[in-house]
Design a protein around this motif. Structure first.
Motif, PDB file in Angstrom:
ATOM      1  N   GLY A   5      -7.996  18.986  35.914  1.00 27.96           N
ATOM      2  CA  GLY A   5      -6.880  19.899  36.083  1.00 27.96           C
ATOM      3  C   GLY A   5      -6.211  20.289  34.790  1.00 27.96           C
ATOM      4  O   GLY A   5      -6.758  20.141  33.705  1.00 27.96           O
ATOM      5  N   SER A   6      -5.022  20.786  34.911  1.00 29.23           N
ATOM      6  CA  SER A   6      -4.274  21.318  33.772  1.00 29.23           C
ATOM      7  C   SER A   6      -3.127  20.406  33.371  1.00 29.23           C
ATOM      8  O   SER A   6      -1.972  20.810  33.345  1.00 29.23           O
ATOM      9  N   LEU A   7      -3.448  19.172  33.057  1.00 33.69           N
ATOM     10  CA  LEU A   7      -2.453  18.219  32.573  1.00 33.69           C
ATOM     11  C   LEU A   7      -2.612  18.066  31.065  1.00 33.69           C
ATOM     12  O   LEU A   7      -3.729  18.095  30.549  1.00 33.69           O
ATOM     13  N   ALA A   8      -1.502  17.894  30.380  1.00 34.07           N
ATOM     14  CA  ALA A   8      -1.545  17.692  28.934  1.00 34.07           C
ATOM     15  C   ALA A   8      -0.556  16.600  28.544  1.00 34.07           C
ATOM     16  O   ALA A   8       0.441  16.379  29.214  1.00 34.07           O
ATOM     17  N   LEU A   9      -0.868  15.944  27.470  1.00 33.42           N
ATOM     18  CA  LEU A   9      -0.017  14.901  26.899  1.00 33.42           C
ATOM     19  C   LEU A   9       0.308  15.311  25.474  1.00 33.42           C
ATOM     20  O   LEU A   9      -0.568  15.747  24.731  1.00 33.42           O
ATOM     21  N   VAL A  10       1.570  15.178  25.092  1.00 38.62           N
ATOM     22  CA  VAL A  10       1.986  15.420  23.717  1.00 38.62           C
ATOM     23  C   VAL A  10       2.556  14.105  23.199  1.00 38.62           C
ATOM     24  O   VAL A  10       3.455  13.538  23.805  1.00 38.62           O
ATOM     25  N   CYS A  11       1.991  13.619  22.098  1.00 38.49           N
ATOM     26  CA  CYS A  11       2.506  12.380  21.523  1.00 38.49           C
ATOM     27  C   CYS A  11       2.589  12.532  20.005  1.00 38.49           C
ATOM     28  O   CYS A  11       1.939  13.383  19.427  1.00 38.49           O
ATOM     29  N   ALA A  12       3.396  11.690  19.390  1.00 39.14           N
ATOM     30  CA  ALA A  12       3.663  11.798  17.960  1.00 39.14           C
ATOM     31  C   ALA A  12       2.498  11.317  17.107  1.00 39.14           C
ATOM     32  O   ALA A  12       2.325  11.748  15.982  1.00 39.14           O
ATOM     33  N   GLU A  44       2.985  28.002  28.894  1.00 36.29           N
ATOM     34  CA  GLU A  44       2.493  29.381  28.941  1.00 36.29           C
ATOM     35  C   GLU A  44       0.994  29.436  29.228  1.00 36.29           C
ATOM     36  O   GLU A  44       0.506  30.397  29.814  1.00 36.29           O
ATOM     37  N   LEU A  45       0.276  28.402  28.814  1.00 38.04           N
ATOM     38  CA  LEU A  45      -1.164  28.330  29.075  1.00 38.04           C
ATOM     39  C   LEU A  45      -1.480  27.732  30.447  1.00 38.04           C
ATOM     40  O   LEU A  45      -2.643  27.598  30.818  1.00 38.04           O
ATOM     41  N   GLY A  46      -0.430  27.365  31.182  1.00 35.80           N
ATOM     42  CA  GLY A  46      -0.621  26.840  32.528  1.00 35.80           C
ATOM     43  C   GLY A  46      -0.753  25.331  32.628  1.00 35.80           C
ATOM     44  O   GLY A  46      -1.141  24.814  33.674  1.00 35.80           O
ATOM     45  N   TYR A  47      -0.432  24.618  31.559  1.00 35.99           N
ATOM     46  CA  TYR A  47      -0.524  23.163  31.576  1.00 35.99           C
ATOM     47  C   TYR A  47       0.798  22.536  32.013  1.00 35.99           C
ATOM     48  O   TYR A  47       1.867  23.046  31.711  1.00 35.99           O
TER      49      TYR A  47
END
Length: 82
Positions: A5-12, A44-47
């Motif tokens: 799917g369209s899941l994302a993680l942002v980490c430092a 905006e990319l759907g994530y």
């Protein structure tokens, strides 16, 4: 990016380097303005952006984790391992 799917993680840094997003920001490793810009771009990319700390909770649904996963977590289920 998730393998499902369209899941994302942002980490430092590498996943797991900080316990929470706030910790990374407090230590000056993650700028709030940069984080907001990345989150906006992903949206905006759907994530859907998922907090790293949530991914470390136990995954108690039915699944067949890889042989090397000792404790099934949401991270292992939706993002895999490095």
């Amino acid at each position: 990016m998730s393998k499902f799917g369209s899941l994302a993680l942002v980490c430092a840094d590498n996943p797991g380097a900080f316990l929470r997003t706030e910790e990374a920001q407090a230590e000056g490793q993650l700028d709030g303005a940069d984080l907001a810009e990345v989150n906006r771009a992903l949206a905006e990319l759907g994530y859907a952006v998922v907090a790293e700390e949530l991914l470390e909770s136990d995954y108690d649904r039915r699944s067949q984790p890889p042989w090397h996963v000792q404790r099934p977590t949401w991270w292992a289920r939706f993002f895999g391992s490095f």
